[in-house]
Design a protein around this motif. Structure first.
Motif, PDB file in Angstrom:
ATOM      1  N   UNK A 148       0.813  -1.217   0.000  1.00 58.28           N
ATOM      2  CA  UNK A 148       0.000   0.000   0.000  1.00 58.28           C
ATOM      3  C   UNK A 148       0.845   1.264   0.000  1.00 58.28           C
ATOM      4  N   UNK A 149       2.074   1.185   0.496  1.00 59.07           N
ATOM      5  CA  UNK A 149       2.976   2.343   0.440  1.00 59.07           C
ATOM      6  C   UNK A 149       3.382   2.615  -1.002  1.00 59.07           C
ATOM      7  N   UNK A 150       3.663   1.551  -1.767  1.00 60.41           N
ATOM      8  CA  UNK A 150       3.924   1.714  -3.215  1.00 60.41           C
ATOM      9  C   UNK A 150       2.742   2.427  -3.879  1.00 60.41           C
ATOM     10  N   UNK A 151       1.546   1.942  -3.599  1.00 62.97           N
ATOM     11  CA  UNK A 151       0.332   2.524  -4.186  1.00 62.97           C
ATOM     12  C   UNK A 151       0.190   3.994  -3.780  1.00 62.97           C
ATOM     13  N   UNK A 152       0.434   4.274  -2.521  1.00 56.06           N
ATOM     14  CA  UNK A 152       0.314   5.638  -2.002  1.00 56.06           C
ATOM     15  C   UNK A 152       1.187   6.610  -2.791  1.00 56.06           C
ATOM     16  N   UNK A 153       2.468   6.274  -2.927  1.00 57.51           N
ATOM     17  CA  UNK A 153       3.392   7.225  -3.552  1.00 57.51           C
ATOM     18  C   UNK A 153       3.218   7.331  -5.056  1.00 57.51           C
ATOM     19  N   UNK A 154       3.089   6.206  -5.741  1.00 56.73           N
ATOM     20  CA  UNK A 154       3.068   6.268  -7.203  1.00 56.73           C
ATOM     21  C   UNK A 154       1.668   6.488  -7.774  1.00 56.73           C
ATOM     22  N   UNK A 155       0.658   5.850  -7.214  1.00 57.23           N
ATOM     23  CA  UNK A 155      -0.696   6.007  -7.754  1.00 57.23           C
ATOM     24  C   UNK A 155      -1.384   7.269  -7.218  1.00 57.23           C
ATOM     25  N   UNK A 156      -1.322   7.463  -5.914  1.00 58.89           N
ATOM     26  CA  UNK A 156      -2.057   8.567  -5.306  1.00 58.89           C
ATOM     27  C   UNK A 156      -1.269   9.873  -5.384  1.00 58.89           C
ATOM     28  N   UNK A 157      -0.055   9.878  -4.891  1.00 62.07           N
ATOM     29  CA  UNK A 157       0.688  11.141  -4.807  1.00 62.07           C
ATOM     30  C   UNK A 157       1.230  11.579  -6.164  1.00 62.07           C
ATOM     31  N   UNK A 158       1.807  10.645  -6.937  1.00 61.55           N
ATOM     32  CA  UNK A 158       2.326  11.046  -8.249  1.00 61.55           C
ATOM     33  C   UNK A 158       1.197  11.276  -9.250  1.00 61.55           C
ATOM     34  N   UNK A 159       0.324  10.291  -9.402  1.00 65.03           N
ATOM     35  CA  UNK A 159      -0.715  10.388 -10.445  1.00 65.03           C
ATOM     36  C   UNK A 159      -1.959  11.162 -10.010  1.00 65.03           C
ATOM     37  N   UNK A 178      -5.201 -10.200   9.144  1.00 64.13           N
ATOM     38  CA  UNK A 178      -5.439 -11.517   9.739  1.00 64.13           C
ATOM     39  C   UNK A 178      -6.207 -12.400   8.772  1.00 64.13           C
ATOM     40  N   UNK A 179      -5.736 -13.619   8.614  1.00 64.60           N
ATOM     41  CA  UNK A 179      -6.425 -14.578   7.764  1.00 64.60           C
ATOM     42  C   UNK A 179      -6.065 -14.505   6.288  1.00 64.60           C
ATOM     43  N   UNK A 180      -5.356 -13.476   5.866  1.00 65.64           N
ATOM     44  CA  UNK A 180      -4.951 -13.378   4.462  1.00 65.64           C
ATOM     45  C   UNK A 180      -3.614 -14.102   4.311  1.00 65.64           C
ATOM     46  N   UNK A 181      -3.543 -15.095   3.434  1.00 66.48           N
ATOM     47  CA  UNK A 181      -2.298 -15.851   3.279  1.00 66.48           C
ATOM     48  C   UNK A 181      -1.137 -14.969   2.811  1.00 66.48           C
ATOM     49  N   UNK A 182       0.025 -15.247   3.339  1.00 63.25           N
ATOM     50  CA  UNK A 182       1.217 -14.487   2.964  1.00 63.25           C
ATOM     51  C   UNK A 182       1.478 -14.584   1.465  1.00 63.25           C
ATOM     52  N   UNK A 183       1.272 -15.746   0.873  1.00 65.47           N
ATOM     53  CA  UNK A 183       1.495 -15.902  -0.576  1.00 65.47           C
ATOM     54  C   UNK A 183       0.645 -14.913  -1.369  1.00 65.47           C
ATOM     55  N   UNK A 184      -0.590 -14.724  -0.970  1.00 65.24           N
ATOM     56  CA  UNK A 184      -1.470 -13.765  -1.644  1.00 65.24           C
ATOM     57  C   UNK A 184      -0.935 -12.347  -1.477  1.00 65.24           C
ATOM     58  N   UNK A 185      -0.515 -12.003  -0.272  1.00 67.86           N
ATOM     59  CA  UNK A 185       0.010 -10.661  -0.011  1.00 67.86           C
ATOM     60  C   UNK A 185       1.287 -10.399  -0.806  1.00 67.86           C
ATOM     61  N   UNK A 186       2.144 -11.406  -0.929  1.00 68.16           N
ATOM     62  CA  UNK A 186       3.366 -11.253  -1.724  1.00 68.16           C
ATOM     63  C   UNK A 186       3.033 -11.053  -3.200  1.00 68.16           C
ATOM     64  N   UNK A 187       2.063 -11.807  -3.702  1.00 68.40           N
ATOM     65  CA  UNK A 187       1.648 -11.631  -5.098  1.00 68.40           C
ATOM     66  C   UNK A 187       1.083 -10.235  -5.326  1.00 68.40           C
ATOM     67  N   UNK A 188       0.272  -9.748  -4.388  1.00 64.01           N
ATOM     68  CA  UNK A 188      -0.302  -8.407  -4.503  1.00 64.01           C
ATOM     69  C   UNK A 188       0.789  -7.336  -4.431  1.00 64.01           C
ATOM     70  N   UNK A 189       1.774  -7.530  -3.560  1.00 68.02           N
ATOM     71  CA  UNK A 189       2.900  -6.601  -3.457  1.00 68.02           C
ATOM     72  C   UNK A 189       3.658  -6.549  -4.788  1.00 68.02           C
ATOM     73  N   UNK A 190       3.974  -7.707  -5.341  1.00 66.19           N
ATOM     74  CA  UNK A 190       4.735  -7.743  -6.583  1.00 66.19           C
ATOM     75  C   UNK A 190       3.928  -7.182  -7.757  1.00 66.19           C
ATOM     76  N   UNK A 191       2.617  -7.403  -7.763  1.00 68.84           N
ATOM     77  CA  UNK A 191       1.777  -6.811  -8.811  1.00 68.84           C
ATOM     78  C   UNK A 191       1.791  -5.284  -8.693  1.00 68.84           C
TER      79      UNK A 191
END
Length: 168
Positions: A63-74, A96-109
């Protein structure tokens, strides 16, 4: 997105170096967590920071990536990013309850999307957000610092959780 754990070239233009070092730190996120037991994905290791779990930290970085590049830059709306929610505090780390694999995929996307955004803009471009107006160059340097700091947190967490450690 496949991120490389290779250092960028010793001689290159500024953009190549900035993205190269940032992508290296981004790649270390998954590497630091590879093989982590499922029981440890949401485990608290710092008693005074109960939301700072491996899973919570990966979500925060996404979400920090999203904050800076999507929200603040764009100048995209803040509404979809939990970092801008007043309640609950630190909503981006409450996974809580969200698998780490899913979070890593979302981070990389998100990192892939961030790189597309960066590629389409000048390093001297100023963010469209009315509150913060840094240049893209400043944002990249900040994200490099932010990501590297959190990779250090993940390194410490991993060592405390199961003894695994390594530079890269």
């Amino acid at each position: 997105m496949t991120l490389s754990r290779e250092r960028p070239p010793l001689v290159a233009d500024e953009r190549t170096l900035l993205i190269g070092w940032l992508d290296l730190q981004r790649a270390l996120v998954r590497w630091k967590l590879d093989g982590l037991a499922e029981a440890d994905e949401h485990r608290v290791v710092f008693p005074e920071s109960p939301l700072m779990t491996p899973a919570g930290l990966v979500s925060h970085m996404r979400w920090t990536e999203h904050c800076w590049f999507n929200v603040i830059l764009l100048g995209e709306p803040e509404a979809g990013n939990p970092q801008f929610q007043k309640e609950p505090e630190n909503a981006d780390m409450r996974v809580d309850g969200v698998p780490l694999a899913q979070l890593l995929d979302e981070f990389e996307a998100q990192c892939a999307q961030s790189n597309e955004i960066v590629a389409a803009h000048s390093l001297d471009e100023i963010g469209k957000d009315s509150q913060y107006q840094p240049t893209l160059r400043w944002m990249l340097l900040h994200m490099l610092e932010e990501t590297a700091r959190h990779v250090g947190h993940l390194d410490t967490m991993r060592e405390l959780l199961d003894g695994q450690k390594g530079y890269y």
